[in-house]
Write an enzyme that holds these catalytic residues in place. Structure first.
Site, PDB file in Angstrom:
ATOM      1  CD  GLU A 157      -3.035  -0.963   2.245  1.00  0.00           C
ATOM      2  OE1 GLU A 157      -2.986  -0.008   3.030  1.00  0.00           O
ATOM      3  OE2 GLU A 157      -3.944  -1.791   2.260  1.00  0.00           O
ATOM      4  CD  GLU A 344      -3.511  -5.779   4.005  1.00  0.00           C
ATOM      5  OE1 GLU A 344      -4.331  -4.948   4.464  1.00  0.00           O
ATOM      6  OE2 GLU A 344      -2.279  -5.618   4.045  1.00  0.00           O
TER       7      GLU A 344
END
Ligand code: BGC
Length: 429
Positions: A157, A344
């Site tokens: 991320e 995720e």
């Protein structure tokens, strides 16, 4: 509401896993070099419960117990992260060597992520040189673990790390640079591309990245709302995916980046073996509403999504937005989109009888299946997270685990969702 229908069948060979990250679970802070997160949590008022990750889940000492939990769950893969400041300390790679062996012995595929926000203290993503250093570190890890690892993730991320850590200052390193944080994004992307090359040079295969994505919904059809939402979409979704998958920045962004951007883009767009998507929720965005958000005046305002249940993090539960996200990705990137892994997906809820988590995961698996049915090539799904852990600026107040951790005793207790996910995996086997 959890339906009584079984989760639909996923293709044979679909990879099922769970994810964690080093700083959030490892503990043993004294046995590694310090990271920007250690310095950040030392400053009063930065973490909501005043905690640090010095012990966290004490995973470095209890990893065998945690691998046994993975084996009991029946997952095919475990996504963990390697702590760069640990690798920088004497013998720091030994821990990952042991963990990798333990996973292999349990029949669980190790999926290391090389950077999940715990930058060695003293390094700075505003500096271009950090990208080259990251690639050198990636090669060291590959030299040591490459004989047993077939799936690598470079960064976790970079969008959130740029936004929360460098633009808004609510995560480490706590800088409030607003749009001056853009070089941080570019240098992470460059680091990714250089690391892909370094990993391949070290013989590694199966390389991807894990990016956070979510649909951006305009607050209304009003052109000012649509424009603001489009800009937010560029910042969250396209600023990272376009350079990686198309080899260019969205209009207006490339000129704001430092260095020889055209040459860097050729590195950034190194072909990937898979593209990792972390998905939690969509965002509703409108024109600036005349109020400061995140302590700043921004060219958009984030609005509430009404009529949906919310998790303990206050995030709306919108499973079908995962289908929308993935079909939208497929439409935008076409054949440039490699196979996708959901690296995720999960939610924060308290309690051992976590029916709300079961409902969340059940809904998202059905939404994921719809994306497959619509032709998106998704090859795997990882729940965030195996264990309750140190949830960054929220400390220990948000519990994302399939397994409850009593942070006073370090006792692990599987929640209802652990049993549910184990049964889903058995039914898929
Ligand atoms: C991060 C995790 C984090 C999770 C829940 C993701 O953005 O990769 O580290 O714990 O979201 O907030």
């Amino acid at each position: 509401m959890v339906t009584t229908n079984p989760v639909p069948r996923f293709p044979a060979g679909f990879l099922w896993g769970v994810s964690t990250s080093a700083h959030q679970i490892e503990g043993s802070a004294g046995t590694r070099e310090r990271s920007v997160w250690d310095a950040f949590t030392d400053r009063p008022g930065r973490v909501s419960d005043g905690s640090t990750a010095a012990v966290a889940c004490d995973h470095c000492r209890r990893y065998r117990e945690d691998v046994a939990l993975l084996a009991g769950l029946g997952v095919g893969a475990y996504r963990f992260s390697v702590s760069w400041p640990r690798v920088d300390s004497p013998g720091g790679l030994d821990f990952y060597d042991r963990l990798t062996d333990e996973l292999c012995a349990a029949g669980v595929r190790p999926v290391p992520t090389l950077f999940h926000w715990d930058l060695p203290l003293g390094l700075d993503w505003r500096e271009r040189d950090t990208a080259a250093r990251f690639a050198a570190y990636a090669a060291r890890v590959a030299d040591r673990l490459g004989d047993r690892v077939s799936t690598w993730i470079t960064l976790n991320e970079p969008a959130e790390h740029t936004l929360l850590g460098h633009a808004l200052g609510v995560h480490a390193p706590g800088e409030r640079l607003l749009f001056d944080a853009l070089p941080v994004a570019h240098h992470q992307l460059l680091a990714h591309g250089l690391a892909v090359r370094a990993l391949r040079a070290a013989g590694a295969t199966g390389i991807g990245i894990a990016n956070s994505h979510g649909p951006t919904w305009p607050a209304s059809d009003d052109p000012t709302d649509r424009e603001a939402a489009g800009f937010y979409d560029v910042l969250l979704n396209r600023m990272f995916a376009d350079p990686l998958l198309l080899g260019r920045y969205p209009d207006g962004i490339g000129g704001l980046m430092p260095g020889d951007v055209a040459a860097d883009l050729a590195v950034i767009a190194e072909p990937l073996d898979f593209y990792g998507v972390n998905y939690y929720a969509p965002t509703r965005v409108g024109a600036p509403a005349g109020e400061r958000q995140f302590g700043a005046e921004l060219p958009f305002s984030v609005r509430r999504i009404e009529g949906r249940p919310v998790t303990d993090s206050g995030w709306p539960v919108v499973p079908e937005a995962l289908t929308e996200l993935l079909t939208g990705f497929r439409a935008r990137y076409g054949d440039r989109l490699p196979p996708v892994l959901i690296t995720e997906n999960g939610c924060a809820y308290d309690g051992l009888d976590d029916q709300a988590r079961i409902a969340y995961l059940d809904g998202h698996l059905r939404a994921l299946h719809e994306a497959l049915a619509a032709g998106v090539d998704v090859r795997g799904y990882f729940v965030w997270s195996l264990l309750d852990n140190f949830e960054w600026a929220e400390g220990y107040t948000r519990r994302f685990g399939l397994v409850h951790v009593d942070f006073a005793t370090q006792r692990r207790t599987p929640k209802a969702s652990y049993g549910w996910f184990r049964d889903v995996l058995r039914a898929q086997a």
